[in-house]
Design a protein around this motif. Sequence first.
Motif, PDB file in Angstrom:
ATOM      1  N   ARG A  40      43.168  50.430  42.387  1.00 57.50           N
ATOM      2  CA  ARG A  40      42.681  50.267  40.982  1.00 57.50           C
ATOM      3  C   ARG A  40      42.807  48.948  40.623  1.00 57.50           C
ATOM      4  O   ARG A  40      43.578  48.057  41.160  1.00 57.50           O
ATOM      5  CB  ARG A  40      44.031  51.262  40.107  1.00 57.50           C
ATOM      6  CG  ARG A  40      43.467  51.353  38.812  1.00 57.50           C
ATOM      7  CD  ARG A  40      44.348  52.453  38.109  1.00 57.50           C
ATOM      8  NE  ARG A  40      44.368  52.348  36.602  1.00 57.50           N
ATOM      9  CZ  ARG A  40      45.462  52.300  35.908  1.00 57.50           C
ATOM     10  NH1 ARG A  40      46.452  52.515  35.838  1.00 57.50           N
ATOM     11  NH2 ARG A  40      44.904  52.192  34.547  1.00 57.50           N
ATOM     12  N   ARG A  57      42.839  47.218  36.856  1.00 56.97           N
ATOM     13  CA  ARG A  57      43.030  47.216  35.521  1.00 56.97           C
ATOM     14  C   ARG A  57      42.770  45.987  34.580  1.00 56.97           C
ATOM     15  O   ARG A  57      43.569  45.003  35.193  1.00 56.97           O
ATOM     16  CB  ARG A  57      44.412  47.942  35.292  1.00 56.97           C
ATOM     17  CG  ARG A  57      44.570  48.267  33.713  1.00 56.97           C
ATOM     18  CD  ARG A  57      46.219  48.796  33.752  1.00 56.97           C
ATOM     19  NE  ARG A  57      47.012  47.939  33.848  1.00 56.97           N
ATOM     20  CZ  ARG A  57      48.034  48.014  34.865  1.00 56.97           C
ATOM     21  NH1 ARG A  57      47.823  49.037  35.848  1.00 56.97           N
ATOM     22  NH2 ARG A  57      49.152  47.031  34.989  1.00 56.97           N
ATOM     23  N   GLU A  95      43.585  43.833  31.952  1.00 58.76           N
ATOM     24  CA  GLU A  95      44.558  43.483  30.987  1.00 58.76           C
ATOM     25  C   GLU A  95      44.011  42.730  29.602  1.00 58.76           C
ATOM     26  O   GLU A  95      44.498  42.991  28.548  1.00 58.76           O
ATOM     27  CB  GLU A  95      45.743  42.451  31.583  1.00 58.76           C
ATOM     28  CG  GLU A  95      46.375  43.175  33.059  1.00 58.76           C
ATOM     29  CD  GLU A  95      47.195  44.167  32.533  1.00 58.76           C
ATOM     30  OE1 GLU A  95      47.685  44.680  31.498  1.00 58.76           O
ATOM     31  OE2 GLU A  95      47.996  44.811  33.588  1.00 58.76           O
ATOM     32  N   PHE A 146      43.231  40.514  35.113  1.00 58.98           N
ATOM     33  CA  PHE A 146      43.140  41.861  35.584  1.00 58.98           C
ATOM     34  C   PHE A 146      44.338  42.066  36.580  1.00 58.98           C
ATOM     35  O   PHE A 146      45.116  41.219  37.011  1.00 58.98           O
ATOM     36  CB  PHE A 146      41.831  42.075  36.413  1.00 58.98           C
ATOM     37  CG  PHE A 146      41.694  41.201  37.420  1.00 58.98           C
ATOM     38  CD1 PHE A 146      42.257  41.427  38.990  1.00 58.98           C
ATOM     39  CD2 PHE A 146      41.052  39.890  37.276  1.00 58.98           C
ATOM     40  CE1 PHE A 146      41.932  40.620  39.860  1.00 58.98           C
ATOM     41  CE2 PHE A 146      40.915  39.108  38.524  1.00 58.98           C
ATOM     42  CZ  PHE A 146      41.310  39.350  39.850  1.00 58.98           C
ATOM     43  N   GLN A 177      51.517  45.400  42.717  1.00 57.43           N
ATOM     44  CA  GLN A 177      50.565  45.078  41.999  1.00 57.43           C
ATOM     45  C   GLN A 177      50.520  43.314  41.789  1.00 57.43           C
ATOM     46  O   GLN A 177      51.614  42.614  41.982  1.00 57.43           O
ATOM     47  CB  GLN A 177      50.767  45.330  40.519  1.00 57.43           C
ATOM     48  CG  GLN A 177      50.688  47.001  40.593  1.00 57.43           C
ATOM     49  CD  GLN A 177      51.113  47.680  39.248  1.00 57.43           C
ATOM     50  OE1 GLN A 177      51.076  46.901  38.263  1.00 57.43           O
ATOM     51  NE2 GLN A 177      51.637  48.912  39.426  1.00 57.43           N
ATOM     52  N   THR A 184      48.742  40.417  39.139  1.00 57.78           N
ATOM     53  CA  THR A 184      48.011  40.130  37.610  1.00 57.78           C
ATOM     54  C   THR A 184      47.405  38.815  37.825  1.00 57.78           C
ATOM     55  O   THR A 184      48.270  37.878  37.962  1.00 57.78           O
ATOM     56  CB  THR A 184      48.877  40.383  36.561  1.00 57.78           C
ATOM     57  OG1 THR A 184      49.423  41.539  36.716  1.00 57.78           O
ATOM     58  CG2 THR A 184      48.095  40.312  35.245  1.00 57.78           C
TER      59      THR A 184
END
Length: 271
Positions: free
Chosen positions: A10, A12, A14, A19, A65, A67
Amino acid sequence: MLPDLYRIQRLRMETDDTFTLEMVPEGDHARFSFLPGQFNMLYVFGVGEVPISISSDPSSAPTIQHTTRVVGTVTKAMGDLKPGDSIGIRGPFGTHWPVEQSTDRDILIVAGGIGLAPLRPALFWLMSHREQYRKVVLLYGTRSPEDILYRHELEHWRGKFDLEIQVTVDRAASTWRGNVGVVTTMIPRAPFDPSNTTAFICGPEVMMLFTVMELRKRGVAADRTFLSMERNMKCGIGWCGHCQFGPVFVCKDGPVFRLDTIERILGKVEI
Ligand SMILES: Cc1cc2nc3c(=O)[nH]c(=O)nc-3n(C[C@H](O)[C@H](O)[C@H](O)COP(=O)(O)OP(=O)(O)OC[C@H]3O[C@@H](n4cnc5c(N)ncnc54)[C@H](O)[C@@H]3O)c2cc1C
Ligand code: FES
């Protein structure tokens, strides 16, 4: 030096330029474990490799994850990846926030912008071991309200009433009802006991410098203050010298440093 293959599950967004990628191992290698504050070298095939902190929950998350803010070639290519695409990961590397060594103390977290990403695993840790700590305070500064990362999580944690969260922005439209000003202006009145506080700081270097000055005025000890540093990296494991910072290598002696071990060279671009 060989990366393991991970699959993007995925992506996403932010904020406009930041992201979070959620990834799972591809093939039969196991997902690695990591400590809050460590980073990986992420390889976008055919483009390049960059160091990015791990931003997920160190205890339980099914995905790893990261970021990332788009600033140049590799981070832009990373942001163009789609679910199902592959990415290479080497790591985890580097030192970590001393969460286990800081029990029975107030924890003060000061984050600026994308600097909240390397601190997010520490927040997950603190919230899942909440009874072991005294006050937990997060001071978070961004350029504008649109740049606030992990909005839903921050609201969720704030709603639990055992984490004090104060957010400030550099500039905002008149609809913003929160604080305006740099993050350091919140330190003098922040609710922590300086004689029993451990501080974790991450953000632009100038912000960390001023944060350290404010913490010193409040009496937080240098050997209880920790910062995460950034330098250009190539190997990530202490071989190439790209990340040398005075007598230390940021990739293996850091990125998380105790303030009294780097105070002399903090804020200097070259030594
Ligand atoms: C230990 C460590 C952890 C990091 N963790 C994260 C993270 O969690 N999330 C994240 O987004 N970034 C993180 N970074 C920074 C990230 O590695 C760089 O942004 C990335 O290497 C830039 O690569 P690029 O090819 O996209 O940009 P480049 O093409 O290398 O650079 C493009 C332009 O952006 C400038 N630039 C490079 N890095 C930055 C930066 N950090 N901020 C502002 N301008 C920059 C360059 O000077 C250049 O002008 C981390 C760095 C280190 C050392
Ligand atoms: S990145 Fe090569 S020595 Fe640190």
